[in-house]
Design a protein around this motif. Structure first.
Motif, mmCIF file in Angstrom:
data_model
loop_
_atom_site.group_PDB
_atom_site.id
_atom_site.type_symbol
_atom_site.label_atom_id
_atom_site.label_comp_id
_atom_site.label_asym_id
_atom_site.label_seq_id
_atom_site.Cartn_x
_atom_site.Cartn_y
_atom_site.Cartn_z
ATOM 1 N N GLU A 1 -0.202 9.427 -4.299
ATOM 2 C CA GLU A 1 -0.873 10.801 -5.725
ATOM 3 C C GLU A 1 -2.195 10.057 -5.644
ATOM 4 O O GLU A 1 -3.042 10.257 -6.489
ATOM 5 N N SER A 2 -1.912 8.440 -5.520
ATOM 6 C CA SER A 2 -3.159 8.132 -6.585
ATOM 7 C C SER A 2 -4.217 8.043 -5.912
ATOM 8 O O SER A 2 -5.633 8.028 -6.114
ATOM 9 N N THR A 3 -4.643 7.454 -4.696
ATOM 10 C CA THR A 3 -5.155 7.646 -3.568
ATOM 11 C C THR A 3 -5.675 9.427 -3.731
ATOM 12 O O THR A 3 -7.316 9.140 -3.563
ATOM 13 N N VAL A 4 -5.245 10.722 -3.761
ATOM 14 C CA VAL A 4 -6.174 11.798 -3.936
ATOM 15 C C VAL A 4 -6.547 11.557 -4.982
ATOM 16 O O VAL A 4 -7.531 12.337 -5.031
ATOM 17 N N ALA A 5 -6.231 11.232 -6.205
ATOM 18 C CA ALA A 5 -6.449 11.588 -7.350
ATOM 19 C C ALA A 5 -7.741 10.564 -7.221
ATOM 20 O O ALA A 5 -8.810 11.135 -8.170
ATOM 21 N N GLU A 6 -7.888 9.336 -6.704
ATOM 22 C CA GLU A 6 -8.580 8.577 -6.702
ATOM 23 C C GLU A 6 -10.239 9.036 -6.280
ATOM 24 O O GLU A 6 -11.185 8.750 -6.074
ATOM 25 N N LEU A 7 -9.597 9.505 -4.896
ATOM 26 C CA LEU A 7 -10.552 9.972 -3.604
ATOM 27 C C LEU A 7 -11.363 11.586 -3.771
ATOM 28 O O LEU A 7 -12.090 11.506 -2.927
ATOM 29 N N GLY A 8 -10.530 12.127 -4.086
ATOM 30 C CA GLY A 8 -9.503 13.589 -3.904
ATOM 31 C C GLY A 8 -9.529 14.277 -2.712
ATOM 32 O O GLY A 8 -9.365 15.647 -2.616
ATOM 33 N N GLY A 9 -8.772 13.202 -1.683
ATOM 34 C CA GLY A 9 -7.811 13.458 -0.730
ATOM 35 C C GLY A 9 -7.431 12.379 0.259
ATOM 36 O O GLY A 9 -7.745 11.184 -0.488
ATOM 37 N N VAL A 10 -6.548 12.732 1.137
ATOM 38 C CA VAL A 10 -6.729 11.638 2.385
ATOM 39 C C VAL A 10 -6.710 12.338 3.706
ATOM 40 O O VAL A 10 -6.681 13.699 3.814
ATOM 41 N N ASP A 11 -6.983 11.653 4.912
ATOM 42 C CA ASP A 11 -7.679 12.102 5.519
ATOM 43 C C ASP A 11 -7.091 10.990 7.025
ATOM 44 O O ASP A 11 -6.642 11.465 8.353
ATOM 45 N N ILE A 12 -6.531 9.527 6.244
ATOM 46 C CA ILE A 12 -6.563 8.914 7.457
ATOM 47 C C ILE A 12 -5.509 7.662 7.338
ATOM 48 O O ILE A 12 -5.526 7.441 5.938
ATOM 49 N N LEU A 13 -4.042 8.204 7.978
ATOM 50 C CA LEU A 13 -3.298 6.272 7.547
ATOM 51 C C LEU A 13 -2.729 6.072 8.869
ATOM 52 O O LEU A 13 -2.491 6.274 9.669
ATOM 53 N N VAL A 14 -3.663 4.264 8.352
ATOM 54 C CA VAL A 14 -3.123 4.007 8.926
ATOM 55 C C VAL A 14 -1.673 3.159 8.848
ATOM 56 O O VAL A 14 -1.714 1.691 7.940
ATOM 57 N N ASN A 15 -0.611 3.365 9.223
ATOM 58 C CA ASN A 15 0.495 2.017 8.965
ATOM 59 C C ASN A 15 -0.048 0.560 9.897
ATOM 60 O O ASN A 15 0.756 0.402 10.483
#
Length: 258
Positions: free
Chosen positions: A77-91
């Motif tokens: 939620e914080s990532t989307v709020a700060e960056l406007g979205g999310v495209d890549i996840l590295v676990n």
């Protein structure tokens, strides 16, 4: 080669040290906006400052415990709020090596194993579940899970079991998310040299040399070399690769995988 990553937004868990930090640096160099997530606030803050000083795109630090559903939801939620979205996840968040030690399965505490799996297997599941609605809605996404070559050989019991679990999770996600423009792969590093050893036990020169004798290229790979593989898989150019378990340990002498 232009990896077509500029402007993408990524989350790297376990991003303050070792392979995770190297991955964050490689993505930043390609113009990706990166959120690094880890539990230790001070180490995380220092890593973000150093990555930012190196130049490139935006880097944010968000304290996260991937063993917690609430913490993972807050991260996304914080990532989307700060960056406007999310495209890549590295676990990448995990206990180096896994639980256990001398004595094999019989000496492995079930409590230690459960805590280990809760981070590396269920933690990967939590983060994937949290980003998936965003990926599906936009019709594009990349998930790269960091496993380990213990998935292909017996060693620490929990290390082998958890990495096989990560591979199974990867393939399941790949099959489900492929029609939505999302690829999912697992990268299996072996012995990997990092500036800080990622918090793992520091090996002696003799131990590293002994391990290198079993590696095809004759030496241990570096975190930056693993990060290069991950960065390609995170790019639009890697669309042909999904559901795969990719070894990135310099090659293992002997076994044939096909």
């Amino acid at each position: 080669m232009d990896l077509q990553l500029a402007g993408r937004r990524a989350i790297v868990t376990g991003g303050s040290r070792g392979i995770g930090r190297a991955v964050a640096g490689a993505l930043l160099a390609e113009g990706v906006q990166v959120v690094i997530a880890a539990r230790d606030a001070e180490v995380l803050k220092a890593a973000a400052a150093e990555l930012s000083a190196a130049g490139g795109a935006t880097v944010l630090a968000i304290v996260t415990d991937t063993a917690s559903d609430t913490s993972v939801q807050a991260l996304v939620e914080s990532t989307v709020a700060e960056l406007g979205g999310v495209d890549i996840l590295v676990n990448n968040a995990a206990r180096p090596g896994g639980a256990g030690g001398p004595g094999g399965v019989g000496a492995l505490s079930t409590a230690d194993a459960a805590a280990d799996f809760n981070v590396k297997v269920l933690g990967y599941l939590r983060t994937a579940q949290a980003v998936t609605p965003h990926f599906v809605a936009q019709g594009w996404g990349r998930i790269i899970n960091i496993g380990g070559l213990a998935a292909r050989q017996v060693g620490l019991a929990s290390g082998s079991i958890r990495n096989v679990g990560v591979a199974a999770l990867t393939k399941t996600l790949a099959d489900e998310l492929g029609p939505h423009g999302v690829t999912v792969n697992v990268v299996h590093p072996g012995l990997t040299l990092t500036a800080d050893h990622g918090g793992s036990v520091v090996l002696s020169d003799e131990q590293i040399q002994a391990a290198a004798a079993r590696i095809c290229i004759g030496r241990a790979v570096t975190a930056d070399e693993v990060a290069a593989v991950v960065t390609f898989l995170a790019s639009p150019l890697a669309v042909a690769v999904t559901g795969e378990s990719i070894a990135a340990g310099g090659g293992t002498l002997g076994p044939i995988h096909y």
